[in-house]
Enzyme design. Structure first.
Site, mmCIF file in Angstrom:
data_model
loop_
_atom_site.group_PDB
_atom_site.id
_atom_site.type_symbol
_atom_site.label_atom_id
_atom_site.label_comp_id
_atom_site.label_asym_id
_atom_site.label_seq_id
_atom_site.Cartn_x
_atom_site.Cartn_y
_atom_site.Cartn_z
ATOM 1 N NE ARG A 107 62.721 -70.960 12.894
ATOM 2 C CZ ARG A 107 63.663 -71.832 13.593
ATOM 3 N NH1 ARG A 107 62.983 -72.603 14.530
ATOM 4 N NH2 ARG A 107 64.675 -72.184 13.062
ATOM 5 C CG HIS A 134 67.170 -73.821 8.744
ATOM 6 N ND1 HIS A 134 67.092 -72.479 9.033
ATOM 7 C CD2 HIS A 134 67.079 -74.367 9.888
ATOM 8 C CE1 HIS A 134 67.204 -72.255 10.149
ATOM 9 N NE2 HIS A 134 67.287 -73.569 10.787
ATOM 10 C CD GLN A 137 71.622 -75.209 11.118
ATOM 11 O OE1 GLN A 137 70.861 -74.789 12.328
ATOM 12 N NE2 GLN A 137 72.836 -75.681 11.614
ATOM 13 C CG ASP A 225 66.806 -82.026 10.911
ATOM 14 O OD1 ASP A 225 66.918 -81.897 12.102
ATOM 15 O OD2 ASP A 225 66.360 -80.961 10.201
ATOM 16 C CB CYS A 266 70.299 -78.228 11.991
ATOM 17 S SG CYS A 266 68.725 -78.897 12.055
ATOM 18 N NE ARG A 294 71.412 -70.928 12.244
ATOM 19 C CZ ARG A 294 70.181 -71.046 12.848
ATOM 20 N NH1 ARG A 294 69.798 -72.339 13.339
ATOM 21 N NH2 ARG A 294 69.243 -70.318 12.292
HETATM 22 N N1 CP Z 1 68.456 -75.258 13.934
HETATM 23 C C1 CP Z 1 67.656 -74.731 14.368
HETATM 24 O O1 CP Z 1 67.075 -73.862 13.601
HETATM 25 O O2 CP Z 1 67.480 -74.356 15.715
HETATM 26 P P1 CP Z 1 66.213 -73.678 16.434
HETATM 27 O O3 CP Z 1 64.880 -74.368 16.017
HETATM 28 O O4 CP Z 1 66.443 -73.958 17.863
HETATM 29 O O5 CP Z 1 66.188 -72.319 15.990
#
Ligand code: CP
Length: 308
Positions: A107, A134, A137, A225, A266, A294
């Site tokens: 990430r 992403h 997700q 979001d 998400c 997920r």
């Molecule tokens: N939706 C998502 O990626 O959550 P986090 O940022 O908690 O990993």
């Protein structure tokens, strides 16, 4: 080598295979305790590095649990604590990690970091979120929609709010899974046109509609979001709230979608900003199924990457 970098970089048939694999693994667990390994342990003997340059709850825990359920081991690394955060190049980091681990999930902020990691690693790399996309997700979101409503192909998905990285992956998915996508939000926060054009080139209907009430007419799925993403400056908060207030997903907006429309977010959410608690906890909402999926979707992605 199968890197999972973005939904548009993965063949549509293989994306479908990943979704079916996720579904099968979820079914196979059949209510067993979360900490217990699966009957099949295809990651036995595998070590997975999970690198985070940004905060995370869902991605961190779901990847970690997923690897363990499949019999593998993880090391969770903070970018700031690695030499990566103190001047070592991404290329050298990728080469070194490839001598220790079998799979890398990262990430990060810049998409270029992900690309360079994949170019120089000798093991598969998974995109756990960048400022641009992403994909993990959205794979979970497709799985979730189909669990509740059947095939997503031909359905209408409406995104209300900021044209951010999660929207971009929905645009990739629209082209690959064959659903129509409408963006509704203020013009300054429009998504990059390239994402819309790429989806249109694959034959799906992708539109921008400024009026959120018109946008959600006929929607099978309404998504939003957070209004201020992790990479947005804190100073932008007030301006963004002013720009986006009219795009809040509330009961009035949901009432204009199809009666059986689903609502997704998400997470993490800022309750009663981008969506009201009444919607988040209401009958249309599948937000916690998304979060659970997920785990299952990423397990299938990891198996695809490793070919196990
Ligand atoms: N939706 C998502 O990626 O959550 P986090 O940022 O908690 O990993």
């Amino acid at each position: 080598m199968n890197h999972f970098l973005d939904i548009n970089r993965t063949d549509a048939a293989e994306l479908r295979q990943i979704i079916e694999g996720a579904r099968a693994m979820k079914d196979a667990r059949n209510g067993r305790p979360r900490g217990m390994t699966d009957d099949e342990t295809p990651l036995a003997g595998h070590m997975v590095a999970l690198i985070f340059e940004k905060p995370s709850t869902r991605t961190r825990v779901s990847f970690d649990v997923g690897v363990r359920q499949m019999g593998g081991q993880t090391m969770v690394l903070s970018g700031a604590d690695m030499q990566l955060g103190h001047g070592e190049t991404i290329a050298d980091t990728a080469r070194v990690l490839s001598r220790y681990v079998d799979l890398i999930m990262i990430r990060t902020f810049e998409e270029q970091t992900l690309i360079e990691m994949a170019e120089h690693a000798d093991v598969p790399v998974i995109n756990g979120l960048t400022n641009r996309t992403h994909p993990c997700q959205i794979m979970a979101d497709i799985m979730t929609f189909e669990e509740h409503r059947g095939p997503i192909a031909g359905r209408k998905v409406v995104w209300s709010g900021d044209g951010n990285n999660v929207f971009n992956s929905f645009a990739h998915a629209a082209g690959q899974f064959g659903f129509d996508l409408t963006f509704t939000g203020p013009e300054p926060l429009d998504p990059e046109r390239g994402f819309l054009e790429e989806a249109r080139a694959k034959g799906v209907n992708v539109t921008i509609e400024r009026d959120p009430h018109k946008a959600v007419e006929g929607a099978d799925l309404v998504v939003t979001d957070t209004w201020v993403s992790m990479h947005d400056p804190v100073s932008a908060r007030e301006r963004r709230h002013n720009q986006l207030r009219g795009y809040q997903v509330n009961e009035d907006l949901m009432a204009r979608a199809k009666p059986d429309a689903l609502f997704m977010h998400c997470l993490p959410a800022h309750r009663d900003d981008e969506a009201t608690s009444a919607v988040m906890d209401g009958p249309h909402s599948v937000i916690f199924d998304e979060a659970e999926n997920r785990l299952h979707a990423q397990k299938a992605i990891m198996r695809w990457c490793l070919g196990v």
